[in-house]
Design an enzyme around this catalytic site. Structure first.
Site, PDB file in Angstrom:
ATOM      1  N   TYR A 166       0.864  -1.192   0.000  1.00  0.00           N
ATOM      2  CA  TYR A 166       0.000   0.000   0.000  1.00  0.00           C
ATOM      3  C   TYR A 166       0.897   1.237   0.000  1.00  0.00           C
ATOM      4  O   TYR A 166       1.484   1.586   1.026  1.00  0.00           O
ATOM      5  CB  TYR A 166      -0.901  -0.058   1.247  1.00  0.00           C
ATOM      6  CG  TYR A 166      -1.926   1.049   1.426  1.00  0.00           C
ATOM      7  CD1 TYR A 166      -2.075   2.112   0.540  1.00  0.00           C
ATOM      8  CD2 TYR A 166      -2.787   1.011   2.526  1.00  0.00           C
ATOM      9  CE1 TYR A 166      -3.035   3.091   0.746  1.00  0.00           C
ATOM     10  CE2 TYR A 166      -3.749   1.996   2.735  1.00  0.00           C
ATOM     11  CZ  TYR A 166      -3.861   3.037   1.846  1.00  0.00           C
ATOM     12  OH  TYR A 166      -4.807   4.015   2.060  1.00  0.00           O
ATOM     13  N   LYS A 172      -1.390  -1.116  -4.103  1.00  0.00           N
ATOM     14  CA  LYS A 172      -2.453  -0.118  -3.973  1.00  0.00           C
ATOM     15  C   LYS A 172      -1.736   1.218  -3.982  1.00  0.00           C
ATOM     16  O   LYS A 172      -0.976   1.526  -3.072  1.00  0.00           O
ATOM     17  CB  LYS A 172      -3.225  -0.315  -2.677  1.00  0.00           C
ATOM     18  CG  LYS A 172      -4.213   0.798  -2.384  1.00  0.00           C
ATOM     19  CD  LYS A 172      -4.897   0.528  -1.065  1.00  0.00           C
ATOM     20  CE  LYS A 172      -5.833   1.612  -0.579  1.00  0.00           C
ATOM     21  NZ  LYS A 172      -5.693   2.946  -1.070  1.00  0.00           N
ATOM     22  N   GLY A 224      -5.615   4.597  -6.074  1.00  0.00           N
ATOM     23  CA  GLY A 224      -6.266   5.120  -4.865  1.00  0.00           C
ATOM     24  C   GLY A 224      -6.490   6.620  -4.823  1.00  0.00           C
ATOM     25  O   GLY A 224      -6.659   7.181  -3.741  1.00  0.00           O
TER      26      GLY A 224
HETATM   27  C1  LIG Z   1      -5.588  10.046   1.484  1.00  0.00           C
HETATM   28  C2  LIG Z   1      -6.789   9.195   1.256  1.00  0.00           C
HETATM   29  O1  LIG Z   1      -7.637   9.056   2.114  1.00  0.00           O
HETATM   30  N1  LIG Z   1      -6.879   8.621   0.078  1.00  0.00           N
HETATM   31  C3  LIG Z   1      -7.991   7.815  -0.306  1.00  0.00           C
HETATM   32  C4  LIG Z   1      -7.518   6.432  -0.641  1.00  0.00           C
HETATM   33  O2  LIG Z   1      -6.408   6.015  -0.528  1.00  0.00           O
HETATM   34  C5  LIG Z   1      -8.740   8.399  -1.507  1.00  0.00           C
HETATM   35  O3  LIG Z   1      -9.859   7.596  -1.727  1.00  0.00           O
HETATM   36  C6  LIG Z   1      -9.160   9.843  -1.304  1.00  0.00           C
HETATM   37  O4  LIG Z   1      -9.914   9.941  -0.132  1.00  0.00           O
HETATM   38  C7  LIG Z   1      -9.971  10.390  -2.474  1.00  0.00           C
HETATM   39  O5  LIG Z   1      -9.281  10.219  -3.650  1.00  0.00           O
HETATM   40  C8  LIG Z   1     -10.341  11.850  -2.295  1.00  0.00           C
HETATM   41  O6  LIG Z   1      -9.210  12.657  -2.390  1.00  0.00           O
HETATM   42  C1  LIG Z   2      -9.545   4.682   0.866  1.00  0.00           C
HETATM   43  C2  LIG Z   2      -8.531   3.712   1.107  1.00  0.00           C
HETATM   44  O1  LIG Z   2      -7.968   3.228   0.205  1.00  0.00           O
HETATM   45  C3  LIG Z   2      -8.226   3.378   2.470  1.00  0.00           C
HETATM   46  O2  LIG Z   2      -9.095   3.576   3.302  1.00  0.00           O
HETATM   47  O3  LIG Z   2      -7.123   2.913   2.768  1.00  0.00           O
END
Ligand SMILES: CC(=O)N[C@H](C=O)[C@@H](O)[C@H](O)[C@H](O)CO
Ligand SMILES: CC(=O)C(=O)O
Length: 307
Positions: free
Chosen positions: A130, A160, A186
């Site tokens: 990740y 990820k 992501g």
């Molecule tokens: C930093 C963070 O939370 N990243 C999320 C997943 O990894 C994303 O889903 C974001 O929330 C999304 O892209 C909105 O900026």
């Molecule tokens: C949004 C997402 O990828 C996480 O919750 O880690």
């Protein structure tokens, strides 16, 4: 003796997880779950809480979900291994690990050594790295981490990638074309660009409530209807851009999720702060104007609507 029924809302409300599974499957078309990650505040939970959350998702998701990947990253390698082993015991479909973020690996080899030790604790489970440098502060490029990783971690299954560097992401795909890796993107507001680069899937916070919309974009992309796909991405961007300007993070995601699903997601845990009422009201108005709320009562004159 009676069980105390007034519980602190800073405690995990395990009882909504079953409902949450049904909501994601039925209302959002989401059948793959990433548990205890960023949005789930996995790193703010105790190890025993993380175990219970994982168990609850696996139990409630049985025969309903396709895949459940448990995030088992932790600062302590031992804890991470314990969680990895636990994920295997309960029948999860995979594990994911972020880079340790206090005492940090200073190069790719050290990071891989850490990941390898965790992966070895669950030798039968597909392993995902990740990559989320903005939150971990570990900026080692994913493309470097992937170089030769399968030789070190035989269970390595994919990445990820939660970063906006599409050069790095594109090179991860390009350099590993012969391997059957999963490239999960992501950054929800940029997913279409990542699909063009070869993303094979997506993991993100907004799919909790924009899953259906995002699936429409994925379907348009599949049938090579790029102009529809772009329209969908722009709609999603209009919402994300709006909330980003108000201040958007994990707390705000929970507030939006509660609003859209009707399932009480509760406030976040410290150090996060509950989203303000003002934020929630503004987000709700925006969701309505974009036609992202199913109980929409704005039938006429809705020029900005996205569906
Ligand atoms: C930093 C963070 O939370 N990243 C999320 C997943 O990894 C994303 O889903 C974001 O929330 C999304 O892209 C909105 O900026
Ligand atoms: C949004 C997402 O990828 C996480 O919750 O880690």
């Amino acid at each position: 003796m009676f069980q105390e029924v007034t519980f602190s809302f800073r405690e995990i409300n395990f009882s909504v997880i079953g409902q949450y599974v049904d909501y994601l499957v039925e209302e959002q078309g989401v059948k793959n779950i990433f548990v205890n990650g960023t949005t789930g505040e996995g790193l703010s939970l105790s190890i025993s809480e993380r175990r219970r959350v994982a168990e609850e998702w696996v139990t409630k998701g049985r025969n309903k979900l396709d895949q459940i990947v448990i995030h088992v990253g932790a600062l302590s390698l031992k804890e991470s291994q314990e969680l990895a082993q636990h994920a295997a015991e309960i029948g999860a479909d995979g594990i994911a690990v972020i880079a340790p973020f206090f005492l940090k690996p200073w190069n790719k080899d050290v990071l891989i050594n850490f990941l390898k030790e965790v992966a070895a604790a669950a030798p039968a489970l597909p392993f995902y790295y990740y990559h989320i440098p903005a939150l971990t502060g570990v900026k080692i490029r994913a493309e470097e981490v992937l170089g030769g990783i399968q030789e070190k971690i035989p269970t390595f299954q994919g990445l990820k990638f939660s970063d906006t560097d599409l050069l790095d992401f594109g090179q991860c795909v390009d350099q590993n074309r012969q391997r059957q890796f999963a490239f999960l993107f992501g950054v929800d507001e940029q997913l279409l660009s990542a699909l063009v680069m070869g993303a094979t899937g997506a993991v993100g916070s907004t799919y909790n409530y924009l899953g259906k919309k995002t699936n429409q974009m994925l379907e348009a992309f599949e049938r090579k209807d790029f102009s529809s796909a772009l329209n969908h991405q722009f709609c999603i961007q209009r919402f994300i851009n709006f909330v980003v300007k108000l201040g958007f993070g994990v707390s705000q995601t929970k507030a939006i999720m509660t609003l859209v699903s009707g399932i009480p997601m509760g406030p976040p845990r410290l150090p996060l702060q509950k989203a303000s009422r003002e934020f929630t009201d503004n987000a709700e108005a925006k969701l309505r104007s974009l036609d992202f709320l199913s109980f929409n009562d704005l039938k006429d004159g809705n020029l900005g609507a996205c569906s």
